[in-house]
Enzyme design. Structure first.
Site, short mmCIF file in Angstrom:
data_model
loop_
_atom_site.label_atom_id
_atom_site.label_comp_id
_atom_site.label_asym_id
_atom_site.label_seq_id
_atom_site.Cartn_x
_atom_site.Cartn_y
_atom_site.Cartn_z
N VAL A 109 0.83 -1.24 -0.02
CA VAL A 109 -0.03 -0.10 0.06
C VAL A 109 1.04 1.23 -0.08
CG1 VAL A 109 -1.69 1.16 1.22
CG2 VAL A 109 -1.87 -1.19 1.02
N CYS A 110 0.71 2.01 -0.95
CA CYS A 110 1.36 3.35 -0.95
C CYS A 110 2.95 3.36 -0.98
CB CYS A 110 1.11 4.12 0.36
SG CYS A 110 1.52 5.95 0.30
N THR A 111 3.46 3.79 0.10
CA THR A 111 4.99 3.88 0.16
C THR A 111 5.62 2.73 0.80
OG1 THR A 111 5.13 4.91 2.20
CG2 THR A 111 5.51 6.01 0.19
#
Length: 350
Positions: A109-111
């Site tokens: 998720v995301c970074t």
């Protein structure tokens, strides 16, 4: 897997709490709506330590990464401002590698993509991450094909997603893959979220660079534009979508954005293309197609008109160039010619 789909969420200090909450809540709702087999959701940290989220909220872990055994259905690594420290934590990376080898699929998720990349799990794969972090990810891991345009990307059994709330898009996709669209729609309704934004919808919005317009219709139309850049966004098409005349559409855009619908669409496409040009490594022809330009040459002209630089020059600049003049925004102390000259001087271009 004993009649359950084991989903292990990996957290660390300064993780984004929504990156933990979005997948776990969506999977929990899927269970309550009858997912069969159900999801067994576990949260793990190194040493089973409580993780302090970036918001300061402590999140207790039920598992120590070092003692988790497989097989797992899904391994999810969350993101957050602590991702770079996590990506430098070799004991953590060692456990992520070990568990990934015992998982049917792996997701970030995301970074969280920073952690997967540091663990060597994204080499020679096409991936996405938060639009503001993609350029650094690509620089640090040249073997990873970073594309920050889509909300989600699946490459083999590895799934990556963009910033924060795209965790819902990712998780709804996983639920749909596992149990079909009916259950995924039920979860989306419970979460009061659309089912679901297309995985290749652009995450770059014109609203990142300017305040959203006050008028709801104009705001909704520009949100639609930012997510459908490659589609027909001519004034007549936008007017039909809004159920108003083209003339009234033009009046609304002029009043609330200070520009015409066609010009607003061109700005949205150009700024999305600029973000892709700086972060994805995609050729200009591919960026042009994705952002709704007819050709790479048309995109080059848009860059010159909007930023005063070519796409190749933009990729070499340390920072995103400032627009020369954007309708509806102010450029204090700079008219078009002044800004154009200043950017060229900064580049030592005669």
């Amino acid at each position: 897997m004993d009649g359950q789909r084991r989903v292990l969420i990996v957290a660390y200090d300064n993780a984004q709490i929504l990156d933990i909450a979005c997948p776990s809540s969506a999977l929990d709702i899927a269970n309550r709506y009858g997912a069969a087999p159900p999801y067994a959701i576990e949260l793990a940290t190194l040493g089973r330590r409580a993780a302090r989220s970036s918001a300061g909220i402590m999140v207790g872990a039920g598992q120590d990464l070092r003692t988790v055994t497989g097989p797992l259905d899904t391994l999810i690594v969350v993101g957050g401002v602590g991702c770079e420290d996590a990506a430098a934590d070799e004991p953590l990376l060692r456990q992520v590698r070990r568990l990934a080898a015992r998982s049917r699929r792996v997701a970030s998720v995301c970074t969280g993509a920073y952690v997967l990349a540091a663990a060597g799990l994204l080499d020679h794969r096409r991936v996405t991450t938060h639009w503001g972090w993609g350029e650094r990810l690509a620089e640090r891991h040249p073997a990873v094909a970073v594309d920050v345009s889509p909300l989600c990307i699946r490459d083999g059994n590895v799934y990556t997603s963009a910033g924060v709330t795209s965790a819902l898009d990712l998780t709804l996709s996983l639920i749909e893959d596992d149990h079909g669209p009916t259950l995924a729609r039920a979860v989306a309704r419970e979460l009061v979220t659309p089912l679901h934004r297309a995985a290749d919808q652009a995450q770059i919005s014109v609203f990142l660079a300017a305040p959203p317009p006050q008028d709801r219709l104009v705001r909704d139309l520009m949100a639609y534009v930012s997510g459908h850049l490659s589609e027909d966004l001519a004034p007549a098409a936008l007017a039909r979508r809004a159920g108003i005349s083209t003339r009234h559409l033009t009046r609304l855009f002029t009043a609330h954005l200070g520009t015409t619908p066609a010009r607003a669409v061109r700005v949205a496409r150009t700024e999305a293309a600029a973000q892709l040009a700086r972060s994805s490594g995609l050729p200009l022809a591919a960026i042009a197609r994705r952002c709704g330009f007819g050709s790479a040459q048309t995109l080059r002209q848009a860059f010159l008109d909007h930023y005063g630089v070519t796409g190749d020059t933009m990729r070499r600049m340390p920072d995103m160039p400032r627009p020369l003049a954007v309708p509806g925004r102010q450029t204090p102390g700079h008219d078009r010619q002044h800004a154009h000259s200043a950017q060229h001087a900064a580049l030592d271009v005669p």
